[in-house]
Design a protein around this motif. Structure first.
Motif, PDB file in Angstrom:
ATOM      1  N   TYR A  25       0.828  -1.207   0.000  1.00  0.00           N
ATOM      2  CA  TYR A  25       0.000   0.000   0.000  1.00  0.00           C
ATOM      3  C   TYR A  25       0.863   1.258   0.000  1.00  0.00           C
ATOM      4  O   TYR A  25       0.549   2.247  -0.665  1.00  0.00           O
ATOM      5  CB  TYR A  25      -0.937  -0.004   1.212  1.00  0.00           C
ATOM      6  N   HIS A  26       1.966   1.216   0.780  1.00  0.00           N
ATOM      7  CA  HIS A  26       2.903   2.342   0.810  1.00  0.00           C
ATOM      8  C   HIS A  26       3.495   2.596  -0.580  1.00  0.00           C
ATOM      9  O   HIS A  26       3.564   3.740  -1.041  1.00  0.00           O
ATOM     10  CB  HIS A  26       4.007   2.056   1.832  1.00  0.00           C
ATOM     11  N   SER A 188     -17.682   3.440  -6.126  1.00  0.00           N
ATOM     12  CA  SER A 188     -18.280   2.139  -6.456  1.00  0.00           C
ATOM     13  C   SER A 188     -17.288   1.332  -7.274  1.00  0.00           C
ATOM     14  O   SER A 188     -16.924   1.724  -8.384  1.00  0.00           O
ATOM     15  CB  SER A 188     -19.577   2.351  -7.243  1.00  0.00           C
ATOM     16  N   ILE A 189     -16.805   0.225  -6.708  1.00  0.00           N
ATOM     17  CA  ILE A 189     -15.820  -0.631  -7.392  1.00  0.00           C
ATOM     18  C   ILE A 189     -16.427  -2.011  -7.625  1.00  0.00           C
ATOM     19  O   ILE A 189     -16.864  -2.674  -6.687  1.00  0.00           O
ATOM     20  CB  ILE A 189     -14.516  -0.758  -6.568  1.00  0.00           C
ATOM     21  N   THR A 190     -16.482  -2.423  -8.875  1.00  0.00           N
ATOM     22  CA  THR A 190     -16.981  -3.753  -9.253  1.00  0.00           C
ATOM     23  C   THR A 190     -15.891  -4.469 -10.023  1.00  0.00           C
ATOM     24  O   THR A 190     -15.281  -3.886 -10.927  1.00  0.00           O
ATOM     25  CB  THR A 190     -18.235  -3.637 -10.142  1.00  0.00           C
ATOM     26  N   SER A 191     -15.619  -5.723  -9.655  1.00  0.00           N
ATOM     27  CA  SER A 191     -14.603  -6.500 -10.384  1.00  0.00           C
ATOM     28  C   SER A 191     -15.249  -7.729 -10.998  1.00  0.00           C
ATOM     29  O   SER A 191     -15.915  -8.510 -10.311  1.00  0.00           O
ATOM     30  CB  SER A 191     -13.458  -6.909  -9.448  1.00  0.00           C
ATOM     31  N   ALA A 203      -6.903   0.394  -4.546  1.00  0.00           N
ATOM     32  CA  ALA A 203      -7.569   1.286  -5.503  1.00  0.00           C
ATOM     33  C   ALA A 203      -8.144   2.507  -4.786  1.00  0.00           C
ATOM     34  O   ALA A 203      -8.020   3.640  -5.268  1.00  0.00           O
ATOM     35  CB  ALA A 203      -8.669   0.532  -6.243  1.00  0.00           C
ATOM     36  N   GLN A 204      -8.761   2.290  -3.607  1.00  0.00           N
ATOM     37  CA  GLN A 204      -9.337   3.407  -2.857  1.00  0.00           C
ATOM     38  C   GLN A 204      -8.259   4.365  -2.360  1.00  0.00           C
ATOM     39  O   GLN A 204      -8.439   5.592  -2.396  1.00  0.00           O
ATOM     40  CB  GLN A 204     -10.150   2.868  -1.674  1.00  0.00           C
ATOM     41  N   LEU A 207      -7.150   6.466  -5.271  1.00  0.00           N
ATOM     42  CA  LEU A 207      -8.190   7.449  -5.602  1.00  0.00           C
ATOM     43  C   LEU A 207      -8.169   8.618  -4.619  1.00  0.00           C
ATOM     44  O   LEU A 207      -8.315   9.775  -5.007  1.00  0.00           O
ATOM     45  CB  LEU A 207      -9.563   6.773  -5.605  1.00  0.00           C
ATOM     46  N   HIS A 208      -7.970   8.323  -3.328  1.00  0.00           N
ATOM     47  CA  HIS A 208      -7.907   9.382  -2.313  1.00  0.00           C
ATOM     48  C   HIS A 208      -6.695  10.280  -2.538  1.00  0.00           C
ATOM     49  O   HIS A 208      -6.753  11.484  -2.278  1.00  0.00           O
ATOM     50  CB  HIS A 208      -7.869   8.772  -0.911  1.00  0.00           C
ATOM     51  N   GLU A 209      -5.590   9.711  -3.009  1.00  0.00           N
ATOM     52  CA  GLU A 209      -4.393  10.498  -3.296  1.00  0.00           C
ATOM     53  C   GLU A 209      -4.676  11.521  -4.398  1.00  0.00           C
ATOM     54  O   GLU A 209      -4.141  12.633  -4.374  1.00  0.00           O
ATOM     55  CB  GLU A 209      -3.250   9.557  -3.714  1.00  0.00           C
ATOM     56  N   TYR A 210      -5.538  11.151  -5.341  1.00  0.00           N
ATOM     57  CA  TYR A 210      -5.912  12.064  -6.431  1.00  0.00           C
ATOM     58  C   TYR A 210      -7.165  12.873  -6.097  1.00  0.00           C
ATOM     59  O   TYR A 210      -7.729  13.528  -6.975  1.00  0.00           O
ATOM     60  CB  TYR A 210      -6.125  11.281  -7.735  1.00  0.00           C
ATOM     61  N   LYS A 211      -7.619  12.780  -4.822  1.00  0.00           N
ATOM     62  CA  LYS A 211      -8.797  13.516  -4.346  1.00  0.00           C
ATOM     63  C   LYS A 211     -10.036  13.213  -5.191  1.00  0.00           C
ATOM     64  O   LYS A 211     -10.800  14.109  -5.573  1.00  0.00           O
ATOM     65  CB  LYS A 211      -8.510  15.026  -4.312  1.00  0.00           C
ATOM     66  N   ILE A 212     -10.209  11.915  -5.489  1.00  0.00           N
ATOM     67  CA  ILE A 212     -11.397  11.447  -6.215  1.00  0.00           C
ATOM     68  C   ILE A 212     -12.244  10.646  -5.230  1.00  0.00           C
ATOM     69  O   ILE A 212     -11.811   9.603  -4.725  1.00  0.00           O
ATOM     70  CB  ILE A 212     -10.998  10.567  -7.426  1.00  0.00           C
ATOM     71  N   PHE A 213     -13.457  11.146  -4.934  1.00  0.00           N
ATOM     72  CA  PHE A 213     -14.292  10.517  -3.907  1.00  0.00           C
ATOM     73  C   PHE A 213     -15.637  10.041  -4.452  1.00  0.00           C
ATOM     74  O   PHE A 213     -16.391   9.396  -3.720  1.00  0.00           O
ATOM     75  CB  PHE A 213     -14.519  11.497  -2.747  1.00  0.00           C
TER      76      PHE A 213
END
Length: 366
Positions: A25-26, A188-191, A203-204, A207-213
């Motif tokens: 994750y890091h 919403s994540i679907t695989s 993935a979450q 997304l948080h690093e790119y400020k996408i919520f």
């Protein structure tokens, strides 16, 4: 701390971090930050100064091939051999300082070949006009990477690294991941397949690093964190690349044989005119071009040189109509096709019939 220093700091952090379950994750977050800083670095600087001389040339012909390589590997010599354009070539480095276009006439197609100045290590960060060279390469349909056969592996790895940094992905398909940002509703994540290379938690975090919520994501295939970052950024270019090993007259036959059997590779010698024709064949194959000939009612097909319609592979009858005249689709009734795309010749087809190389078509209007 400037952007370059931040990039170097993150690269050092990634290099000294061990790769295991506890650090994945890091590492994912570090890669996301690295991609963000690199994209900022590539953005054109906002300045109110006078505009300099343009570097790119107008796109022309049926396809564009960018000739990329280190200085003095034979790029200008190749351009002189396969086109009618003259590009200054000499035994010293940086003979070419501007983008020089040439045209390869092959199988009725006009393929634009761009002789770009040699790039050096650090080109992605602006060294030696590298940023302008790589920006032109992004507009090409195919990259022809010229390498010195004596030190081909070292040069190949360095060039691949520089092109990867600026978002050019060579000989790869785009990740099959659906990504759409929304105004609300959360993440919403679907695989549709088991995620092995990356988890939903990873993935979450990215997304948080790119400020996408608020986003909807559907994984139709398993992908790595790097590929997922490419999907988020959406500015990656996926191109075919042919590795051309020049100066094979200076290495052993065993080494030539080894290089020739590598994927997407061509061995040649510009000075001795060795394998130039095979190189053109491979370019035609990877550009995925086809020739389609037309036929008038009651007359033989127009098979004279220069009269073929040059289209992309998997083109349909509709594409043929658009290339002839923009209003032809509205007046289209049916077409007769002769060639390998039909079960029998001639075959009556509609707009969605796929054409093959050297097919002959006769179009009937309403």
């Amino acid at each position: 701390m400037g952007i370059l220093e931040k990039i170097q700091e993150i690269e050092r952090e990634i290099a000294r971090t061990q790769r295991n379950k506890a650090t994945e994750y890091h590492l994912g977050l570090l890669k996301a930050k690295l991609a963000k800083y690199r994209s900022q670095l590539l953005e054109a600087p906002k300045s109110s100064g006078s505009k300099g001389e343009g570097f790119d040339v107008m796109k022309s012909g049926d396809a564009r091939v960018a000739l990329i390589g280190f200085p003095s590997v034979g790029k200008s010599t190749l351009l002189n051999k396969v086109t009618s354009t003259h590009s200054e070539s000499a035994s010293y480095e940086f003979t070419t300082l501007m983008c020089i276009p040439g045209v390869i006439n092959y199988k009725d197609a006009n393929i634009q070949l761009l002789d770009l100045p040699g790039i050096i290590e650090g080109a992605a960060h602006g060294k030696g006009r590298g940023r302008q060279v790589i920006a032109v390469a992004r507009t090409a349909d195919l990259i022809l990477m010229m390498l010195d056969a004596g030190k081909g592996e070292i040069q190949k790895n360095l060039l691949e690294k520089e092109l990867e940094i600026v978002g050019i992905r060579m000989n790869k398909a785009p990740p099959n991941v659906y990504f759409k940002q929304k105004k609300g509703g959360g993440i919403s994540i679907t695989s549709m397949v088991p995620l092995v290379k990356m988890s939903e938690k990873m993935a979450q975090l990215i997304l948080h690093e790119y400020k996408i919520f608020n986003v909807e994501i559907i994984f139709r295939e398993d992908c790595t964190s790097d590929e997922f970052i490419d999907v988020i950024l959406g500015n990656r270019v996926y191109l075919k690349c042919v590795y051309c090993y020049n100066k094979i007259d200076q290495i052993s036959l065993e080494e030539v044989d080894r290089l020739a059997h590598q994927p997407y590779s061509v061995v040649m010698s510009c000075e001795l005119d060795l394998n130039l024709q095979y190189l053109l064949e491979r370019l035609w194959e990877h550009l995925a071009l086809i020739r389609v000939y037309t036929k008038r009612r009651g007359e033989p097909p127009d098979l004279l040189p220069g009269n073929a319609l040059i289209l992309r592979r998997n083109s349909t009858v509709e594409h043929v109509c658009h290339s002839l005249h923009r209003t032809l689709v509205d007046q289209f009734k049916y077409a007769l096709v002769w060639g390998t795309s039909t079960k029998y010749s001639p075959q009556r087809v509609g707009l969605h019939h796929q054409m093959h190389d050297e097919d002959v078509i006769q179009i009937f209007k309403k």
